[in-house]
Write an enzyme that holds these catalytic residues in place. Structure first.
Site, mmCIF file in Angstrom:
data_model
loop_
_atom_site.group_PDB
_atom_site.id
_atom_site.type_symbol
_atom_site.label_atom_id
_atom_site.label_comp_id
_atom_site.label_asym_id
_atom_site.label_seq_id
_atom_site.Cartn_x
_atom_site.Cartn_y
_atom_site.Cartn_z
ATOM 1 N N HIS A 23 0.820 -1.205 0.000
ATOM 2 C CA HIS A 23 0.000 0.000 0.000
ATOM 3 C C HIS A 23 0.857 1.258 0.000
ATOM 4 C CE1 HIS A 23 0.907 0.980 4.191
ATOM 5 N NE2 HIS A 23 0.782 -0.320 4.452
ATOM 6 N N GLU A 135 -2.218 -7.429 7.252
ATOM 7 C CA GLU A 135 -0.989 -7.195 7.996
ATOM 8 C C GLU A 135 -1.032 -7.976 9.310
ATOM 9 O OE1 GLU A 135 2.010 -6.886 8.172
ATOM 10 O OE2 GLU A 135 2.421 -4.786 7.684
#
Length: 280
Positions: A23, A135
C-alpha cells in the site's frame, strides 16, 4: 534445476504471474517514523492514505498503464483495510466515475478522508477483498479493520463475499500475531492463489505480510535473487514474480499446448527409431 546453467524449466500452465504491491503511504507510517508508540494509538485506526500516498498511487497507476500491465491483469486481490483498498482501486481502477453508468464505482467520492473523485469499475478486472493477506493482526489499531458493511458503502464494486464476519473478529487488543504465524498465513494465501483460474493476478497488501511470506522462498536460488525476493517493500512498490506449482497442487490443464498431427504409426525421431530397430 540444471546443475550447469542454473536455469529451470516448467510447463507454463503450472505457473502464475503475481504483481505484488505494498500500500501507499498511510498516516500511521508518518506518525510511526516520528514516534513508534504512535502505532498503539487509536488516532490511526484503520489508517488512510496521506496526500503523498495518493501521489504514489497516481504514479503507479501511470506505470501499470504505460507498461501494459493494466490490460494483462485478470484479478486484483486486496487486504480489507482502508489503505490497501484505496491503493488497489487507485492503481488498478478506471478513470473518473460518471453518474448514470450502469456499474457501481470502485470507490465513492471522498472515501476514507480523501479528496478524491469517485473511481470507476468500468474496463477493470474484478476486485476481491481477502483476510488472509492482512498485515500482522492485533495490538496496533492501524491494522484493525472497519465493518464490512461500512466498507461496502465506500467501495461498492469490491467483492467482500469471501469475508465471513461483518466485524473484525481476527484483531485483538492484547496479542500481536507472531512473525511465524504471518508466514504460515502467507503460505495459505499462496496456496489459495492456485484455486483461482486467473493466471495474472495483482495483490495489494502490507509490508510485514509480504516480507514474512516471501522469506520462505528463494532458498534454492542465487543469494542475490533470494535478496531480491525477500527485501522489504517501499510504500506503493510493485514487484512482479512468477510462482510455480511443483507439487501438482493446481489442476488446470494446458490451454496452449497442441499435440500436432496424429500419425498412423509412432512417427518416432530417427535416433529413437534406430534404437528400436536394433532391439528388434
Amino acid at each position: 534445476m540444471d546443475s550447469i546453467t542454473g536455469t529451470s524449466l516448467y510447463p507454463s500452465h503450472r505457473c502464475k504471474t503475481i504483481h505484488l504491491v505494498r500500500h501507499a503511504q498511510g498516516i500511521h507510517n508518518v506518525a510511526g517514523e516520528k514516534d513508534y508508540d504512535a502505532y498503539n494509538s487509536y488516532d490511526y485506526f484503520d489508517a488512510h492514505l496521506t496526500s503523498l500516498g495518493w501521489q504514489q498511487v497516481d504514479n503507479l497507476h501511470k506505470h501499470v498503464h504505460v507498461t501494459g500491465l493494466s490490460k494483462r491483469i485478470e484479478l486484483v486481490i486486496t487486504s480489507p483495510l482502508l489503505r490497501t483498498m484505496q491503493t488497489a482501486v487507485g492503481v488498478f481502477g478506471g478513470q473518473g466515475y460518471a453518474d448514470g453508468i450502469d456499474a457501481p464505482p470502485l470507490m465513492v467520492e471522498k472515501a476514507g478522508n480523501s479528496d478524491r473523485p469517485a473511481i470507476s469499475s468500468l474496463n477493470c478486472p474484478p476486485f476481491i477483498a481477502f483476510e488472509l493477506c492482512r498485515e500482522h493482526l492485533g495490538v496496533h489499531p492501524c491494522d484493525k479493520r472497519r465493518s464490512i458493511s461500512e466498507y461496502q458503502t465506500l467501495f461498492p464494486a469490491i467483492d467482500f463475499s469471501l469475508i465471513e464476519a461483518d466485524e473484525d473478529i481476527l484483531w485483538t487488543a492484547d496479542t500481536r500475531e507472531t512473525n511465524e504465524h504471518v508466514a504460515k498465513r502467507g503460505m495459505e494465501f499462496m496456496n489459495w492463489l492456485w484455486t483461482r483460474k486467473e493466471k495474472e493476478i495483482a495483490v495489494v497488501t502490507h509490508s510485514g505480510f509480504l516480507y514474512h511470506t516471501l522469506s520462505a522462498f528463494g532458498n534454492d536460488c542465487h543469494p542475490s535473487i533470494k535478496s531480491e525476493i525477500c527485501k522489504h517493500f517501499a510504500n506503493c512498490e510493485l514487484r512482479s514474480m512468477v510462482i510455480v506449482d511443483r507439487s501438482m497442487l493446481g489442476s488446470d490443464s494446458a490451454t496452449t499446448n497442441f499435440r500436432g498431427k496424429i500419425p498412423s504409426g509412432l512417427d518416432l525421431p530417427s535416433d529413437v527409431a534406430a534404437e528400436k530397430h536394433l532391439v528388434n
